[in-house]
Design an enzyme around this catalytic site. Structure first.
Site, PDB file in Angstrom:
ATOM      1  N   LYS A 242      -2.091   2.878   4.195  1.00  4.82           N
ATOM      2  CA  LYS A 242      -0.956   1.929   4.167  1.00  4.82           C
ATOM      3  C   LYS A 242       0.115   2.483   3.237  1.00  4.82           C
ATOM      4  CE  LYS A 242      -0.102  -3.028   3.213  1.00  4.82           C
ATOM      5  NZ  LYS A 242      -0.718  -4.296   2.766  1.00  4.82           N
TER       6      LYS A 242
ATOM      7  N   SER B 185      -0.119  -8.191   5.980  1.00  7.36           N
ATOM      8  CA  SER B 185       0.915  -7.185   5.906  1.00  7.36           C
ATOM      9  C   SER B 185       0.412  -5.776   6.257  1.00  7.36           C
ATOM     10  CB  SER B 185       1.527  -7.153   4.514  1.00  7.36           C
ATOM     11  OG  SER B 185       0.558  -6.811   3.568  1.00  7.36           O
TER      12      SER B 185
ATOM     13  N   SER C 286      -3.856 -10.070   3.812  1.00  9.34           N
ATOM     14  CA  SER C 286      -3.231  -8.925   4.465  1.00  9.34           C
ATOM     15  C   SER C 286      -4.141  -7.843   4.987  1.00  9.34           C
ATOM     16  CB  SER C 286      -2.209  -8.292   3.505  1.00  9.34           C
ATOM     17  OG  SER C 286      -1.139  -9.204   3.326  1.00  9.34           O
TER      18      SER C 286
END
Lengths: 98, 484, 478
Positions: free
Chosen positions: B80, B155, B179
């Site tokens: 990420k 997210s 997330s």
């Protein structure tokens, strides 16, 4: 919609504290959005928390402190690598007037 | 013949690598090819580092050939774009960091690098981890591999979608209000948010300091246990990280759930839930009972207040964490005559709408005259939520819930009303407030074939329990792969 | 004294660097004087993703200061984020302590001139990190983060001070304590000791506080005195002309010796304090406090008492010698080698301090080391040289950095005390001046000095005057 929970003035004040310049459209939208969100958040007032201690941290911290030893070596070029503007080894910003 | 190497799990890849049936380079190449084939549609990756990945793969091969290589050596991962990776652009999906190059690795990145894993690239996310759908990325949304018109969740949507689409064998994400678990549920894969303080946060770009945790996305629970083993442990650079010894997570995967007490909170079966979701979850609970576990009805009475508390605490902490993005030392700068103008313009240009919204909300919650009514109040409610769980764990060993009230929604469906979007987190957010470990895994599909995610919540440092329960369920449940 | 009608009320906030090797939250060095942005790392630069880890020694030194100032040491305290935007503040917040500081209460006693010591109460002492430095050019500002993250203690006094002089006295004593306990080196020129002053006035006899002006960032005691005096006058002027004093923050302009309001509203900010989530609470067990208390270096007040009782020095001498710890240490390093501590005291107070003050440098740079001073005085004790010779030698040693022995040798200052040699010289002089000898014996005592001078001249100035005196007296007595 529901009553206004934040005024335009407050939005501008908060934007000043947060150093974000907002367009007229943004100001308007934020007034609406924040008002709605704050309206939702009001449900917390249903709870009596008078005698409740706040929780600022969870988990299990294992490192209260460290020894007083110098472990870093000068790497000024690395630190300045992402500088938007520099003069020699210094970060350059608009003149600060006190 | 297209190789299916990218479809392997960590366990399968490890076996083949150690038997030299497969090289790390071949495996990496397969993933890179897969990315090339599908990512223009999925948009999971913001940066692909092909040359660096192949170089890492070659180094991994050398270690494997020499013998004694660590467990994850040669395994290609998606990272990420919230993790600082030395020398590799790290944007947090924000314009304000669009060209930012960290000069150091996050601790978990450093550890994975030393363990010989391969970093395929940086995955898409909601800007500064603020969002539940990855639609808040400044660089376009990621799409759900099961249905490209739908969101992958957020997210950490990029990492979730990348694993679901077999663009990588596993991926790293972060979870502040759901997330990792939400994208795992929407994309039909496994995701874990460890106990707060179990994994180092050093080098992870901060959103909400008392809530953020690092965790893996994997194709199986067993894979997740392997990733957890590599990630967990104290870090002297993170004062909040725990000194508690890291257990052997693989050892916990006994498949045994007889007499395990699974708490089922009545507040998590709400009106308005998608019927297929409820069905799938109840089906999972029935499976557990067949395996010999016991389900116990419990109550977490303060559940309905969690979102309100979260959106005060997280945004307050975020408003301070994002103050450093000011155009002075790094990041986007918009010139102005004075420094105040520089701040105002750079931050206006650099931050997206959701980020601005949360900074404003958080600043307001901390401001003079409002601190007690908002921030402090929320932290007190947080205590009540923690206590709910403490009481519940007196009567059960872990808690099972749906991860979300509904399956993945359409792109654009919830963007008009921020509050609507916030409510996606209703089942995941309490877990962050209480600092507990949470696992999401597929347990069914809705009528459109969209995955339904089961959430298992453990007591503090109860990763072994939820891994064991998850892996036991997995033995009887075969997840589907997207048709992509 | 503000005026007949008004009383000045002054409170001071001092920020002092703690003498740690590394910074408060990262492993960068705190050493002063490096090239810009040498001593920085991602943590003290506020890069994305970094986290603070507390330096234990900073806590120990803060506790030392708290104990020396008679504060209550909190077993549980918190760090807080203090948010404001300024280019030298990398994170956009400073990690400080707000509601629960490490030290509470306490006081500092001003020695006073013979009268009873005056007690200035403290509100609190807490730990926080310093910011970077701005260098102002004509059309830009340049920032150096070497100082960012250096540990500070902030020491807040109650508004107990009543004059600029008293404020300076307080600052001096405070700095003295910090240096004595080893918490800080107090080097003003390195920005290690800075002061914000809160100044207000009120009608004499009133117990209400007037509106205060905050004067920020004074880093010289002279400026503090000037700024406070100017500000008192300014406020009296406003009130006397019927106006009201606005609550403002000012800066001191040392070129014009005035205070003026700050143009930016930076410091009128709402700091939005909240507990620092990246740091666990600061827990200080009583055992730790006891250990620190036991290992405390001697406080200025203790040293002053010791000089008076053990060394028999008078109040004025004690005051001068103990004003700076380095001077007191210098003095003490001399006394073991000498019979009489008073001679060392005198020497330090006159020769040493004169040169130190003239040079404007710290004592370890301005004068030869204590061992050399002691060597000179020992030679005087042993009558190897005269006191004047010692002074001459010392002056030369300041420039040459040579040892006492070498200098005495080189300048030929060794005193002749050899009686026969002096006797011979006396004989010669007396023989050359028979008339004067007769006059002296007839009653002109004043001529004795003349004879001494002649003998001294004959011996090239190197004779021991005491011996000359004795020998001459004997010879003249007949």
């Amino acid at each position: 919609m529901s009553q206004k929970r934040i005024s335009r003035e407050q939005v501008l004040h908060v934007a000043e504290l947060a150093r974000i310049e907002l367009s007229e459209a943004e100001q308007q939208q934020l007034e609406t959005d924040l008002s709605n969100i704050l309206g939702y958040i009001e449900k917390l007032n249903q709870l009596d928390t008078e005698a409740v201690e706040p929780t600022f941290q969870v988990g299990d911290p294992g490192t209260p402190w460290r020894d007083d030893v110098v472990t870093n070596h000068p790497e000024p070029e690395a630190m300045l690598l992402n500088a938007p503007a520099r003069e020699g080894r210094l970060f350059k910003v608009p003149k600060i007037i006190e | 013949m297209t190789s299916d190497l990218h479809k392997l799990t960590i366990v399968e890849a490890q076996a083949r690598l150690s038997r030299r049936e497969l090289t790390a380079r071949e495996l990496t190449r397969a993933c890179l090819d897969r990315i090339a084939a599908v990512d223009s549609r999925v948009n999971a990756f913001l940066t692909v580092s092909e040359d660096a990945a192949l170089a890492q793969a070659d180094a991994a091969d050398a270690r494997i050939n020499a013998g004694g290589a660590p467990a994850l050596c040669g395994i290609p991962l998606g990272i990420k774009d919230i993790f600082c990776t030395r020398g590799l652009r790290t944007t947090c999906a924000s314009r304000i960091l669009e060209n930012f190059i960290p000069t150091f690795d996050a601790t978990v990145i450093e550890r994975l690098r030393e363990a010989g894993t391969v970093f395929l690239g940086k995955t898409n996310m909601d800007e500064f981890a603020m969002g539940s759908s990855t639609e808040n990325s400044a660089f376009g949304p990621t799409r759900n591999p099961f249905d490209l018109e739908r969101v992958p969740g957020g997210s950490s949507g990029g990492s979730g979608a990348a694993v679901a689409a077999d663009e990588c064998i596993a991926a790293l994400g972060t979870d502040t209000g759901g997330s990792i678990r939400l994208p795992a549920a929407f994309c039909g894969i496994v995701g874990i948010k460890p106990t707060y303080s179990r994994v180092s946060r050093y080098g992870v770009i901060a959103y909400a300091s008392s809530l953020d945790q690092v965790g893996p996305f994997t194709k199986s629970v067993r894979d997740a246990a392997i990733m957890m083993q590599a990630l967990a442990g104290i870090d002297p650079r993170d004062a909040t990280s725990s000194a508690r010894p890291v257990p052997d997570y693989l050892r916990a995967l006994t498949g045994e759930v007889k007499n395990l007490r699974i708490g089922v909170p009545r507040e998590y079966f709400v009106e308005g839930m998608q019927p297929e979701v409820e069905r799938a979850i109840r089906g999972a609970l029935a499976s557990y009972r067949e395996l010999g576990a016991e389900t116990v009805e419990i109550s977490l009475p303060h559940t309905e207040y969690a979102i309100a508390a979260y959106y005060l605490i997280a945004t307050a902490e975020a408003s301070a964490n994002l103050a450093r993005y000011d155009g002075m030392r790094y990041g986007l700068r918009v010139e102005a005559d004075d420094h105040i103008g520089l701040y105002n313009r750079s931050r206006d240009a650099g931050f997206g709408a959701e980020v601005k919204r949360r900074i404003m909300l958080g600043t307001f919650a901390l401001s003079a005259g409002y601190y007690d009514a908002y921030y402090l109040k929320a932290q007190k409610v947080r205590t009540l939520i923690r206590r709910d769980f403490e009481r519940a764990f007196e009567r059960c060993d872990l808690i099972a819930t749906p991860t979300t009230p509904a399956t993945a929604f359409r792109i654009g469906e919830r963007t008009a009303d921020p509050l609507q979007m916030y409510l996606s987190d209703i089942f995941t957010i309490s877990v962050n407030l209480a600092g507990l470990p949470g696992l999401a895994m597929p347990c069914g599909y809705d009528d459109r074939g969209m995955p339904v995610g089961l959430q298992l919540i453990g007591p503090p440092f109860g990763e072994e329990t939820i891994l064991r329960a998850g892996e036991a369920f997995e033995r009887a449940f075969t997840p589907r792969r997207p048709a992509l | 004294m503000a005026s007949e009608a008004y009383e000045a009320v002054i409170g001071l906030e001092v920020h002092a660097h703690l003498q740690t090797a590394a910074k408060l939250f990262c492993g960068c060095t705190t050493k002063f004087g490096a090239p810009p942005n040498d001593n920085v790392c991602p943590v003290c630069m506020g890069m994305p993703g970094v986290l603070p880890v507390l330096n234990k020694r900073a806590v120990e030194l803060a506790i030392r200061m708290g104990l020396a100032a008679h504060c209550e040491i909190a077993p549980f305290s918190l760090f807080d984020r203090k948010s404001y935007f300024y280019p030298d503040l990398p994170k956009g917040y400073q990690i400080s302590q707000y509601e629960l500081p490490i030290c509470k209460g306490g006081y500092v006693e001003l020695p006073g001139d013979g009268g009873a010591p005056r007690r200035i109460r403290l509100v609190r002492i807490h730990i926080e990190e310093d910011a970077g430095k701005n260098i102002h050019e004509s059309n830009a500002s340049l920032i150096d983060f070497n100082r960012s993250g250096v540990p500070l203690v902030e020491i807040v006094s109650e508004p107990d001070l009543r004059s600029a002089e008293e404020a300076v006295e307080y600052l001096h004593e405070l700095r003295s304590i910090l240096v004595y306990v080893g918490a800080s080196d107090g080097k003003l020129e390195e920005g290690a000791f800075r002061c914000d002053c809160n100044v207000s006035i009120r009608p004499r006899g009133s117990s209400e506080l007037g509106v205060k002006t905050e004067i920020k960032n004074l880093n010289s005691l002279r400026f503090v005195e000037k700024a406070i005096n100017y500000e008192i006058k300014r406020q009296v002027g406003i009130l006397e002309s019927g106006g009201r004093i606005p609550q403002e923050t000012h800066l001191f302009d040392p070129e014009r010796d005035v205070t003026r309001p700050m143009r930016s509203k930076e410091f009128a900010n709402d700091y939005r304090y909240f507990p620092e989530p990246d740091l666990p609470p600061l827990r200080v067990p009583p055992a730790m406090v006891d250990e620190i208390r036991a290992a405390m270096p001697e406080l200025p007040a203790e040293r002053r008492a010791r000089y008076a009782s053990e060394l028999g020095l008078g109040g004025y001498e004690v005051g001068v010698l103990t004003r700076e710890r380095e001077v007191a240490d210098y003095f003490e390093a001399m006394i073991p080698r000498l019979k009489n501590p008073k001679s060392a005291a005198n020497w330090v107070m006159t020769e040493v301090l004169r040169i130190v003050n003239e040079s404007g440098k710290p004592i370890e740079e301005a004068v030869p080391p204590a061992a050399e001073s002691a060597a000179l005085l020992k030679m005087v004790e042993e009558t190897k040289i005269s006191f004047n010779a010692a002074k001459t030698a010392f002056a030369a040693m300041v420039k040459s950095s040579k040892s006492a022995a070498a200098t005495i040798e080189e300048l030929g200052l060794v005193q002749v005390s050899d009686e026969p040699a002096i006797a011979a010289a006396c004989d010669a002089v007396l023989a050359a001046e028979p008339d004067k000898v007769a006059e002296y014996r007839a009653g002109r005592d004043k001529l004795f000095g003349f004879f001494v001078g002649q003998v001294m001249k004959a011996m090239g100035g190197k004779a021991n005057p005491k011996v000359i005196n004795e020998v001459l007296r004997k010879k003249l007595a007949g």
